[in-house]
Structure formats: structure tokens, C-alpha cells
Design a protein around this motif. Structure first.
Motif, PDB file in Angstrom:
ATOM      1  N   LEU A  35       0.847  -1.183   0.000  1.00  0.00           N
ATOM      2  CA  LEU A  35       0.000   0.000   0.000  1.00  0.00           C
ATOM      3  C   LEU A  35       0.886   1.237   0.000  1.00  0.00           C
ATOM      4  O   LEU A  35       1.779   1.376   0.834  1.00  0.00           O
ATOM      5  CB  LEU A  35      -0.919   0.015   1.223  1.00  0.00           C
ATOM      6  N   ILE A  36       0.621   2.114  -0.935  1.00  0.00           N
ATOM      7  CA  ILE A  36       1.373   3.362  -1.056  1.00  0.00           C
ATOM      8  C   ILE A  36       1.087   4.221   0.174  1.00  0.00           C
ATOM      9  O   ILE A  36      -0.038   4.260   0.670  1.00  0.00           O
ATOM     10  CB  ILE A  36       0.961   4.101  -2.344  1.00  0.00           C
ATOM     11  N   GLY A  37       2.112   4.923   0.661  1.00  0.00           N
ATOM     12  CA  GLY A  37       1.953   5.773   1.827  1.00  0.00           C
ATOM     13  C   GLY A  37       2.645   7.110   1.644  1.00  0.00           C
ATOM     14  O   GLY A  37       3.460   7.298   0.733  1.00  0.00           O
ATOM     15  N   ALA A  38       2.316   8.051   2.525  1.00  0.00           N
ATOM     16  CA  ALA A  38       2.939   9.372   2.493  1.00  0.00           C
ATOM     17  C   ALA A  38       4.448   9.235   2.618  1.00  0.00           C
ATOM     18  O   ALA A  38       4.940   8.474   3.443  1.00  0.00           O
ATOM     19  CB  ALA A  38       2.382  10.243   3.606  1.00  0.00           C
ATOM     20  N   GLY A  39       5.176   9.945   1.765  1.00  0.00           N
ATOM     21  CA  GLY A  39       6.629   9.900   1.773  1.00  0.00           C
ATOM     22  C   GLY A  39       7.213   8.973   0.730  1.00  0.00           C
ATOM     23  O   GLY A  39       8.401   9.056   0.423  1.00  0.00           O
ATOM     24  N   ASP A  40       6.401   8.085   0.178  1.00  0.00           N
ATOM     25  CA  ASP A  40       6.892   7.192  -0.878  1.00  0.00           C
ATOM     26  C   ASP A  40       7.224   8.005  -2.128  1.00  0.00           C
ATOM     27  O   ASP A  40       6.595   9.026  -2.408  1.00  0.00           O
ATOM     28  CB  ASP A  40       5.844   6.140  -1.248  1.00  0.00           C
TER      29      ASP A  40
END
Length: 186
Positions: A35-40
Motif C-alpha cells: 500500500l502506497i503511503g505518504a513519503g513514498d
């Protein structure tokens, strides 16, 4: 001398409870997909459309990305396949049959933390599946005061915090239940 020893003993006993705390964002429990997350940092390529391709697209702290023609698009909480589909559908207003590929170049949103009686406490990137043993190795191993019987592993699973008690010696001996419980990223 006695006071110094007593202080160290109290400190060691206190740190038994907090030898290790691991906090990670869980993967999608249903599919196992990242799952993509903030900061990626993402790479987004639109086939035969170089002006709609970007090598580095940061997922902002609000979970959105900025992308040409789309302005802001939600990325956090989606898999790369879901984001790809969303971008392709949005680009259909501008391009006939867009073909988009989304790749996670740097999974910066996935981190783990080690606290307590290890050589180097702190935050570390979670770039692959890790065991507790591997995490301790990354942190430089135990200090002389560490209790290896009571390691606390905390992680997010399905939106809830789960706590596992792990015995380092059981892991080293290869006891199956200890090794399974000691997986940091499930």
C-alpha cells in the motif's frame, strides 16, 4: 558502586518491557500488495507520452500526488495497480487509451523503530520483509544490559495495533512459533 549497580539493574528491568518496539504500516491484509503511503517516491510512466511521465513523484503528507492534467490525485492507501487504474481513467479525458505504469521507487513510508537496550536505537527503512533477528542486526545488536527473554514487538495489522512477546533465545533455537511471531512485516 552498589548504587550504580542498583540503578543499572532497575534500568535493565525497566527496559525489559521496552527492548524493542516496532511500528510499521501494514500491507493490505486481503491481497498482500504494497500500500502506497505518504513519503513514498513513485515513478509514473505514460506510454508514448513523455510529458505525462515522471521519474520522481512524491506522495505528500496529505496522501496525494501532483500530476500533469490531473492536479492532485489520491495515492496513499492504494496499491500501484489501483493508482494506475485511477490515473488511466482520469487521463482518458485527454488521451485515447492511455497506458500507465506506476512503480514505487522508494518505499519511504514504511519504517520500523527499535527502542531499548540495543546499540543503535532509532528509525530504519523497511525495504524488505524482516525478522526480529534481522532488525536487531541492523540496530547493531544488544547492549550488555539487554534482557533477551522479553522482547515486545508492536505492529499495525488491519488498522489495529498488535503486541507480541518474543523470546530471542527461542528464535535462535529455531522454535517455529517464535520465528513466526517474530516476522516484522507480515
Amino acid at each position: 558502586m552498589v548504587k550504580s549497580y542498583a540503578f543499572k539493574l532497575v534500568l535493565a528491568i525497566f527496559l525489559i518491557i521496552t527492548v524493542m518496539v516496532v511500528a510499521v504500516h501494514a500491507q493490505n491484509p486481503r491481497s498482500g500488495n504494497y500500500l502506497i503511503g505518504a513519503g513514498d517516491m513513485l515513478e509514473i510512466v505514460t506510454w508514448k507520452e513523455p510529458e505525462l511521465s515522471r521519474e520522481e513523484v512524491l506522495v505528500r503528507i496529505d496522501g496525494y500526488i501532483s500530476f500533469p492534467l490531473l492536479n492532485d490525485a489520491k495515492a496513499a492507501g492504494l496499491t500501484t495497480a489501483e493508482l494506475t487504474k485511477n490515473i488511466q481513467n482520469s487521463l482518458k479525458d485527454f488521451i485515447a487509451n492511455p497506458v500507465v505504469t506506476v512503480t514505487v521507487r522508494s518505499p519511504a513510508s514504511k519504517r520500523f523503530y527499535i527502542l531499548g537496550e540495543v546499540v543503535n536505537t532509532g528509525e530504519y527503512p523497511l525495504i524488505k520483509r524482516l525478522t526480529v533477528l534481522q532488525a536487531f542486526a541492523i540496530a547493531g545488536g544488544f547492549t550488555e544490559w539487554a534482557s533477551k527473554k522479553e522482547i515486545i514487538l508492536m505492529r499495525q495489522e488491519g488498522g489495529q495495533e498488535k503486541i507480541y512477546r518474543v523470546n530471542y533465545r527461542d528464535i535462535v533455537k529455531g522454535k517455529t512459533e517464535a520465528v513466526v511471531a517474530a516476522q516484522i512485516a507480515a
